[in-house]
Design a protein around this motif. Structure first.
Motif, PDB file in Angstrom:
ATOM      1  N   LYS A 321       0.841  -1.203   0.000  1.00 44.38           N
ATOM      2  CA  LYS A 321       0.000   0.000   0.000  1.00 44.38           C
ATOM      3  C   LYS A 321       0.877   1.253   0.000  1.00 44.38           C
ATOM      4  CE  LYS A 321      -3.865   2.211   2.425  1.00 44.38           C
ATOM      5  NZ  LYS A 321      -3.507   3.498   1.857  1.00 44.38           N
ATOM      6  N   ARG A 322       1.882   1.253   0.867  1.00 39.16           N
ATOM      7  CA  ARG A 322       2.737   2.448   0.983  1.00 39.16           C
ATOM      8  C   ARG A 322       3.447   2.738  -0.341  1.00 39.16           C
ATOM      9  NH1 ARG A 322       4.094   6.977   1.161  1.00 39.16           N
ATOM     10  NH2 ARG A 322       5.949   7.755   2.223  1.00 39.16           N
ATOM     11  N   LEU A 323       4.027   1.702  -0.953  1.00 35.45           N
ATOM     12  CA  LEU A 323       4.788   1.944  -2.187  1.00 35.45           C
ATOM     13  C   LEU A 323       3.843   2.284  -3.350  1.00 35.45           C
ATOM     14  CD1 LEU A 323       7.480   2.138  -3.621  1.00 35.45           C
ATOM     15  CD2 LEU A 323       7.416  -0.334  -4.009  1.00 35.45           C
ATOM     16  N   LEU A 324       2.720   1.587  -3.450  1.00 38.30           N
ATOM     17  CA  LEU A 324       1.795   1.881  -4.551  1.00 38.30           C
ATOM     18  C   LEU A 324       1.217   3.290  -4.409  1.00 38.30           C
ATOM     19  CD1 LEU A 324      -0.019  -1.570  -4.804  1.00 38.30           C
ATOM     20  CD2 LEU A 324       1.417  -0.546  -6.579  1.00 38.30           C
ATOM     21  N   ASP A 325       0.866   3.682  -3.175  1.00 38.65           N
ATOM     22  CA  ASP A 325       0.342   5.045  -2.958  1.00 38.65           C
ATOM     23  C   ASP A 325       1.375   6.082  -3.387  1.00 38.65           C
ATOM     24  OD1 ASP A 325      -2.030   4.129  -2.013  1.00 38.65           O
ATOM     25  OD2 ASP A 325      -1.619   4.532   0.115  1.00 38.65           O
ATOM     26  N   PHE A 326       2.619   5.836  -3.010  1.00 44.81           N
ATOM     27  CA  PHE A 326       3.682   6.780  -3.375  1.00 44.81           C
ATOM     28  C   PHE A 326       3.829   6.853  -4.901  1.00 44.81           C
ATOM     29  CE2 PHE A 326       8.106   7.072  -4.826  1.00 44.81           C
ATOM     30  CZ  PHE A 326       8.359   8.403  -4.509  1.00 44.81           C
ATOM     31  N   GLN A 365      21.076   5.467  -9.027  1.00 46.32           N
ATOM     32  CA  GLN A 365      21.018   6.440  -7.922  1.00 46.32           C
ATOM     33  C   GLN A 365      20.504   5.803  -6.623  1.00 46.32           C
ATOM     34  OE1 GLN A 365      19.552  10.446  -9.161  1.00 46.32           O
ATOM     35  NE2 GLN A 365      19.152   9.422 -11.119  1.00 46.32           N
ATOM     36  N   ILE A 366      20.111   4.557  -6.702  1.00 46.61           N
ATOM     37  CA  ILE A 366      19.577   3.876  -5.506  1.00 46.61           C
ATOM     38  C   ILE A 366      20.629   2.962  -4.867  1.00 46.61           C
ATOM     39  CG2 ILE A 366      17.833   2.221  -4.674  1.00 46.61           C
ATOM     40  CD1 ILE A 366      16.550   4.843  -5.497  1.00 46.61           C
ATOM     41  N   HIS A 367      21.278   2.128  -5.698  1.00 47.01           N
ATOM     42  CA  HIS A 367      22.120   1.076  -5.098  1.00 47.01           C
ATOM     43  C   HIS A 367      23.312   1.589  -4.287  1.00 47.01           C
ATOM     44  CE1 HIS A 367      25.495   0.894  -7.923  1.00 47.01           C
ATOM     45  NE2 HIS A 367      24.638   1.071  -8.897  1.00 47.01           N
ATOM     46  N   PRO A 368      23.858   2.797  -4.585  1.00 50.21           N
ATOM     47  CA  PRO A 368      24.964   3.245  -3.720  1.00 50.21           C
ATOM     48  C   PRO A 368      24.527   3.472  -2.263  1.00 50.21           C
ATOM     49  CG  PRO A 368      24.915   4.504  -5.775  1.00 50.21           C
ATOM     50  CD  PRO A 368      23.636   3.719  -5.714  1.00 50.21           C
ATOM     51  N   HIS A 369      23.224   3.506  -2.025  1.00 50.45           N
ATOM     52  CA  HIS A 369      22.721   3.730  -0.658  1.00 50.45           C
ATOM     53  C   HIS A 369      22.410   2.422   0.065  1.00 50.45           C
ATOM     54  CE1 HIS A 369      22.336   8.092  -1.295  1.00 50.45           C
ATOM     55  NE2 HIS A 369      22.103   7.733  -2.558  1.00 50.45           N
ATOM     56  N   LEU A 409      11.444   0.640   3.649  1.00 50.28           N
ATOM     57  CA  LEU A 409      10.738   1.174   2.480  1.00 50.28           C
ATOM     58  C   LEU A 409      10.790   2.709   2.463  1.00 50.28           C
ATOM     59  CD1 LEU A 409       9.078   0.718  -0.041  1.00 50.28           C
ATOM     60  CD2 LEU A 409       7.037   0.476   1.378  1.00 50.28           C
ATOM     61  N   GLU A 410      10.658   3.321   3.627  1.00 51.89           N
ATOM     62  CA  GLU A 410      10.720   4.799   3.682  1.00 51.89           C
ATOM     63  C   GLU A 410      12.070   5.299   3.174  1.00 51.89           C
ATOM     64  OE1 GLU A 410       8.226   6.617   3.924  1.00 51.89           O
ATOM     65  OE2 GLU A 410       6.811   5.200   4.798  1.00 51.89           O
ATOM     66  N   LYS A 411      13.127   4.542   3.470  1.00 52.31           N
ATOM     67  CA  LYS A 411      14.467   4.918   3.009  1.00 52.31           C
ATOM     68  C   LYS A 411      14.496   4.958   1.468  1.00 52.31           C
ATOM     69  CE  LYS A 411      19.175   3.356   3.937  1.00 52.31           C
ATOM     70  NZ  LYS A 411      20.019   2.292   4.457  1.00 52.31           N
ATOM     71  N   LEU A 412      13.899   3.949   0.868  1.00 53.11           N
ATOM     72  CA  LEU A 412      13.855   3.900  -0.601  1.00 53.11           C
ATOM     73  C   LEU A 412      12.973   5.023  -1.145  1.00 53.11           C
ATOM     74  CD1 LEU A 412      14.353   2.456  -3.358  1.00 53.11           C
ATOM     75  CD2 LEU A 412      12.271   1.137  -2.896  1.00 53.11           C
ATOM     76  N   ILE A 413      11.807   5.211  -0.537  1.00 49.64           N
ATOM     77  CA  ILE A 413      10.861   6.221  -1.038  1.00 49.64           C
ATOM     78  C   ILE A 413      11.488   7.618  -0.969  1.00 49.64           C
ATOM     79  CG2 ILE A 413       8.671   7.382  -0.447  1.00 49.64           C
ATOM     80  CD1 ILE A 413       7.474   4.584   0.020  1.00 49.64           C
ATOM     81  N   LYS A 414      12.240   7.871   0.084  1.00 48.74           N
ATOM     82  CA  LYS A 414      12.893   9.179   0.224  1.00 48.74           C
ATOM     83  C   LYS A 414      13.848   9.432  -0.951  1.00 48.74           C
ATOM     84  CE  LYS A 414      15.192  11.697   3.872  1.00 48.74           C
ATOM     85  NZ  LYS A 414      16.010  11.521   5.045  1.00 48.74           N
ATOM     86  N   LEU A 415      14.561   8.392  -1.338  1.00 46.84           N
ATOM     87  CA  LEU A 415      15.479   8.530  -2.478  1.00 46.84           C
ATOM     88  C   LEU A 415      14.703   8.685  -3.784  1.00 46.84           C
ATOM     89  CD1 LEU A 415      18.085   5.788  -1.541  1.00 46.84           C
ATOM     90  CD2 LEU A 415      18.563   8.237  -1.719  1.00 46.84           C
ATOM     91  N   LEU A 416      13.705   7.818  -3.967  1.00 46.61           N
ATOM     92  CA  LEU A 416      12.915   7.874  -5.208  1.00 46.61           C
ATOM     93  C   LEU A 416      12.249   9.227  -5.367  1.00 46.61           C
ATOM     94  CD1 LEU A 416      11.167   4.358  -5.294  1.00 46.61           C
ATOM     95  CD2 LEU A 416      12.902   5.201  -6.893  1.00 46.61           C
ATOM     96  N   ASP A 417      11.808   9.789  -4.255  1.00 46.54           N
ATOM     97  CA  ASP A 417      11.105  11.060  -4.284  1.00 46.54           C
ATOM     98  C   ASP A 417      11.976  12.164  -4.913  1.00 46.54           C
ATOM     99  OD1 ASP A 417       8.825  12.475  -3.814  1.00 46.54           O
ATOM    100  OD2 ASP A 417       9.431  13.128  -1.810  1.00 46.54           O
ATOM    101  N   LYS A 418      13.282  12.062  -4.733  1.00 45.83           N
ATOM    102  CA  LYS A 418      14.193  13.071  -5.300  1.00 45.83           C
ATOM    103  C   LYS A 418      14.453  12.801  -6.789  1.00 45.83           C
ATOM    104  CE  LYS A 418      16.817  13.640  -1.035  1.00 45.83           C
ATOM    105  NZ  LYS A 418      17.890  12.924  -0.404  1.00 45.83           N
ATOM    106  N   ILE A 419      14.301  11.525  -7.185  1.00 47.75           N
ATOM    107  CA  ILE A 419      14.708  11.132  -8.537  1.00 47.75           C
ATOM    108  C   ILE A 419      13.562  11.231  -9.545  1.00 47.75           C
ATOM    109  CG2 ILE A 419      15.693   9.232  -9.907  1.00 47.75           C
ATOM    110  CD1 ILE A 419      16.735   8.067  -7.222  1.00 47.75           C
ATOM    111  N   ILE A 420      12.341  10.878  -9.129  1.00 50.34           N
ATOM    112  CA  ILE A 420      11.253  10.729 -10.120  1.00 50.34           C
ATOM    113  C   ILE A 420      10.153  11.794  -9.976  1.00 50.34           C
ATOM    114  CG2 ILE A 420      11.647   8.290 -10.478  1.00 50.34           C
ATOM    115  CD1 ILE A 420       9.465   7.552  -8.616  1.00 50.34           C
TER     116      ILE A 420
END
Ligand SMILES: Cc1ncc(COP(=O)(O)O)c(C=O)c1O
Length: 420
Positions: A321-326, A365-369, A409-420
């Protein structure tokens, strides 16, 4: 941090501390989001492999005590894996090295029972493991037809299968869940339809098995296969077949092995002993999760497994739910698969593409983290071709498991939020 340790199931949360402590590799600060490629392995499984080598590392079939113990241990692993499938009997379960190898082997023996002009239906949303072996039977005159998924629903629809079926159709090979879409196909209904036309089903359950408990008797499937290294176990796979079909098919072991010698007639060279023994660790884990979350010790193995998966489902639904909503909040994103997070509809394997971006540029931009996601076609080449995603480098896939936390998941979403 999630503060949900020591809560039982009735309060609605999985005890993540209990669950994560069962996986030694999760102690490292790395986020594993490529679980559909391979899950992390249970400590119980690792311990059993070591224990086997320490105390029963001999050939089976001897009358001496250690050989008898080794036999009992391999049988125990087979029994527990049969329980996870709800197979009628343990002999209906063939343990092999990988799903790819098991399907290849069965395509060869099934091919020996078919006549020129017989038909097999495959799909364009399966992993190649359930595509190439069947296509290769064209060399002996078998006709292969392709059941294509609906690109709007990302589902296999029975109405699209119906016109492909004829009296020459012998098998329909399809996946329970696509390793890209994450959507769950109605296997029971498809199987009922295929049986009504006099054919058999061959189901790839690899992308489904880590997320829901399989019941081959309820589904009434003829053949069902999945990989154990994606279900918290060792590098093995398992194939279930209805006993009568396994007895009818020719074997692929030595000539002197009897046609009723199940499962050995399909296990040339035997099975890997230490890894097979370790399979009982998967069952023990499921049972321990159930009891820890409030189920009685006296419940049956299957009841405990079912209860454990209900605990897992709650966490998985939360993650989906969290990832799909994002993702749905981002206009540049197209989700490639089911958009509804409900556990009846999908598993928490979520794929997407971003307009104007190559999928591998996102991953770069994700895997280095210290977050492991993956991009590409995942050998589900028919999907990437049908959706014309080749030039975009396929999809970005975030494949989660019940042991992943919302913090991860929040860690990933925070990164994705800057990229997409
Ligand atoms: C849906 C699906 N089927 C089959 C396979 C092949 O499994 P194995 O690696 O055990 O051959 C995979 C592997 O990723 C998969 O995702």
């Amino acid at each position: 941090m999630e503060n949900n340790s020591n809560l039982n199931k009735s309060s609605g949360s999985a005890d993540m501390q209990f669950i994560r402590s069962a996986f030694p590799s999760l102690r490292d600060d790395y986020v594993f989001f490529d679980n559909a490629g391979g899950s992390q392995t249970l400590g119980l499984v690792m311990d059993k492999i070591t224990d086997y080598y320490m105390h029963s590392n001999v050939q089976l079939g001897g009358v001496y005590s250690v050989s008898k113990q080794a036999r009992a241990r391999v049988d125990e692993g087979n029994y527990h894996i049969a329980q996870t499938l709800n197979a009628e009997q343990t002999e209906s379960v063939i343990v092999g090295s990988s799903t790819t190898a098991l399907i290849r082997l069965f395509s060869i023996v099934i091919g020996q029972t078919l006549k020129e002009g017989d038909e097999i239906i495959i799909t364009n949303c399966d992993h190649e493991a359930n595509v190439s072996p069947w296509k290769d039977l064209q060399k002996q005159g078998i006709i292969i037809k392709t059941w294509t998924f609906n690109p709007s629903s990302y589902q296999l629809e029975i109405e699209d299968l119906e016109p492909l079926m004829t009296e020459r159709t012998k098998y329909v090979a399809f996946c329970h869940t696509s390793n890209i879409f994450g959507s769950i196909h109605p296997v029971k209904a498809i199987t009922e339809f295929v049986h009504s036309k006099g054919a058999k089903v061959f189901v790839d359950g690899v992308a489904y098995a880590p997320h829901r408990l399989i019941d081959v008797q309820d589904l009434d499937v003829d053949f069902y296969v999945y990989s154990l290294y994606k279900v918290f176990g060792p590098h093995l796979a398992v194939l279930y077949g209805k006993k009568q079909w396994l007895l009818d098919l020719p074997g692929i072991n030595h000539n002197f092995i009897a046609p009723n010698d199940l499962p050995y007639k399909f296990q040339p060279g035997g099975q890997n002993y230490e890894l097979s023994y370790s399979l009982s660790g998967i069952s023990e884990y499921y049972q321990s999760v159930a009891v820890h979350h409030g189920l009685s010790e006296t419940a049956s193995i299957r009841e405990k497994m079912q209860y454990a998966f209900e605990v897992f489902d709650q966490q998985e639904e939360r993650l989906s739910k969290r990832l799909l909503d994002f993702l749905q909040s981002k206009p540049s994103v197209t989700i490639i698969g089911e958009r509804d997070y409900a556990k009846e509809k999908r598993v928490c394997t979520i794929a997407f593409v971003v307009k104007g971006m190559h999928s591998s540029d996102i991953n770069a931009q994700i895997h280095p983290h210290n977050i492991g996601i993956k991009t590409g076609d995942f050998y589900a080449k028919g999907i990437v071709k049908a959706l014309q995603l080749e030039n975009q480098g396929g999809v970005v896939r975030v494949s989660m498991a019940h042991y992943n936390s919302l913090d991860e998941l929040e860690k990933l979403i925070k990164l994705l939020d800057k990229i997409i």
